[in-house]
Every structure is written in C-alpha cells, then in structure tokens.
Design an enzyme around this catalytic site. Structure first.
Site, PDB file in Angstrom:
ATOM      1  CD  GLU A 156      -8.436   4.559  -0.488  1.00  0.00           C
ATOM      2  OE1 GLU A 156      -8.965   3.596  -1.066  1.00  0.00           O
ATOM      3  OE2 GLU A 156      -7.218   4.757  -0.434  1.00  0.00           O
ATOM      4  CG  ASP A 186      -5.596  -0.347  -1.028  1.00  0.00           C
ATOM      5  OD1 ASP A 186      -6.616  -0.628  -1.697  1.00  0.00           O
ATOM      6  OD2 ASP A 186      -5.546   0.603  -0.219  1.00  0.00           O
ATOM      7  CG  ASN A 187      -5.039   2.510  -3.337  1.00  0.00           C
ATOM      8  OD1 ASN A 187      -4.263   2.638  -2.390  1.00  0.00           O
ATOM      9  ND2 ASN A 187      -6.299   2.883  -3.286  1.00  0.00           N
ATOM     10  CE  LYS A 240      -1.040   3.087  -4.456  1.00  0.00           C
ATOM     11  NZ  LYS A 240      -1.075   2.457  -3.130  1.00  0.00           N
ATOM     12  CG  ASP A 264      -2.090   0.968   1.064  1.00  0.00           C
ATOM     13  OD1 ASP A 264      -2.378   1.373  -0.075  1.00  0.00           O
ATOM     14  OD2 ASP A 264      -2.691   1.338   2.090  1.00  0.00           O
TER      15      ASP A 264
END
Length: 264
Positions: A249, A219-220, A194, A191
C-alpha cells in the site's frame, strides 16, 4: 565557539532534511522491511508523540475534514489521499483495493468475515459493495482501533451492514455460529496478524464456517509476508489458490493478495 556550534547545527539539520526528504523515501520505495520500519515504526511513533494522537485518530480527522458523510467511496478516498501525501498506513490501499473490489463483486457474498478491522478502511470498502440484506462481521483485537473504526464506518453510512466485534480472533471464531446464527461464510478477508493466518484458517475449517466455494482473500502475503499461510493453502488439496501481484500500500514495494477457494 558559538559560531562553530551554530554551523554544526545548521549542517546537521541540512543533512537530516536531505535524508528525510529524498534519501530515505527513495530507499524505502525499494525495500519492504525498510518501508515498514521507517513508516510503521519510526515516523508513526514520532507523529504520535508530536501530535498527542494515534494514527487511526489522525485518519478519522482526515475523513471528517475531507470526505462526504454517507459516501463510502469519498471516505476511503480521503484515507488514501492522506496516506499517500501525509502519513503512510497499513490499509489494503487503493491499488490492492481494486483487487479486493473485483474478487468481492465476483463472490457477491451474503455473509462475509473480515479479520483485522484497524481503522475501518477495508470494512467500508467491502460493505459498500454488499447487496441489500448482506452482512459483514469484522473482528478487531485493539479496542482503541475499534473505537475509531466505528466512527469511520458510521461516517461512511455503512453501519447497518457491519457488525464489529472486539477481541482475539482465536476466541471469537468458535463462537460465531451461536452468536450470529450463521452456518458458514461466503467470503473471508484476512488482514490481521500474519502469524494468525494459518491458525485462524484452520479454526474456521474446524468450526465448519467454510463451505464448498467459500473464498478466502489474504492481504500482505509478500510484505511483511505470510509464508506459512501460502505454503498451507497452496499445498492443501482443500484449496485452489491464485496469487494477485500488486504493491505494498502506497509504495512501489511488491506485495499481493492470495485468493483461495475452499473445495470442501
């Protein structure tokens, strides 16, 4: 002249209020990049200037005011409430947090790694589910974020399960075995930046920190997105991957988590 200036000021203020109150929030709910630009760049910087504080500091204040000391669920719930009603922040959040909880409970790791601590939201969320004797190592590049995260982690009462280390993940991962006396991780939560997902995953492989059955949860992967990571884990014979669709989120923008099991 004065009346004309006053009229222009009032009209401008009204337009800005309408934009702020209704138009922009509606637009950002449907656009991931607009949501990130508006919340994570424009509003956050304005609040930093207006309050003389940082977003992690404001979340820490929300925790201290609204959460129960020693109760981890009340800590991340206070952050969730703050982020939904006061100021958006890039935590894993309450919706994707349930997916994180489910995967973590299934894995039941003895030793876990988190890349990207930020304010400590997901750190607390993970640590509260660890069995007695289990450990979480969390890595944060930014010393200011790490300082706040340590306070939130301690406020939640999970500091005995957590070791927070500061520095670049690329420098720290090769030192994990020697520094912490571990053989491999059972669970890894990605997280952080990226563009570091693929290099750090490959580094974990090269350093022998992944064993057969290690679960990686990223995540993401849709917003802001990690296309190179998805391409890597989905096409590598070393992983079995599954996508969990959710939302970015505190918004209605699509995002999700990628669960990848290392096959050895």
């Amino acid at each position: 002249m004065l009346w004309s200036l006053l009229a222009v000021t009032v009209v401008t203020a009204a337009v800005l209020y309408v934009l702020y109150r209704w138009i922009i929030p509606a637009a950002v709910q449907s656009s991931g990049w607009l949501a990130l630009l508006w919340h994570d760049v424009i509003l956050k910087r304005l609040l930093d200037i207006m309050t003389g504080s940082t977003q992690p500091q404001r979340m820490l204040e929300a925790v201290q005011k609204n959460a129960t000391k020693g109760d981890p669920e009340s800590v991340f719930s206070a952050i969730d409430y703050y982020c939904r009603h006061k100021e958006w922040a890039m935590n894993v959040g309450d919706e994707k947090g349930l997916i994180l909880d489910s995967v973590l409970t299934e894995v039941n790791p003895s030793i876990a790694l988190e890349l990207g601590t930020y304010c400590g939201y997901s750190t607390v969320r993970i640590a509260r589910l660890l069995s007695p004797g289990s450990k979480l190592i969390t890595v944060e590049f930014n010393p200011a974020f790490a300082a706040v995260a340590r306070q939130i982690i301690a406020y939640a009462g999970v500091q005995d399960k957590v070791t927070l280390v500061e520095g670049p993940s690329g420098d720290l991962i090769p030192k994990m075995k020697e520094r912490f006396g571990i053989k491999s991780f059972d669970f890894v939560f990605l997280d952080h930046w990226k563009d570091r997902y693929v290099p750090d995953t490959k580094l974990l492989e090269d350093c022998g920190l992944l064993r057969k059955g290690t679960v990686l949860l990223a995540d993401n992967v849709i917003c802001p997105g990690a296309p190179e990571y998805l391409k890597y884990v989905r096409n590598s014979p070393r992983y079995e991957s599954r996508y969990f669709k959710s939302n970015l989120e505190y918004s209605k923008v699509e995002d999700g988590l990628e669960k990848s099991v290392f096959l050895g």
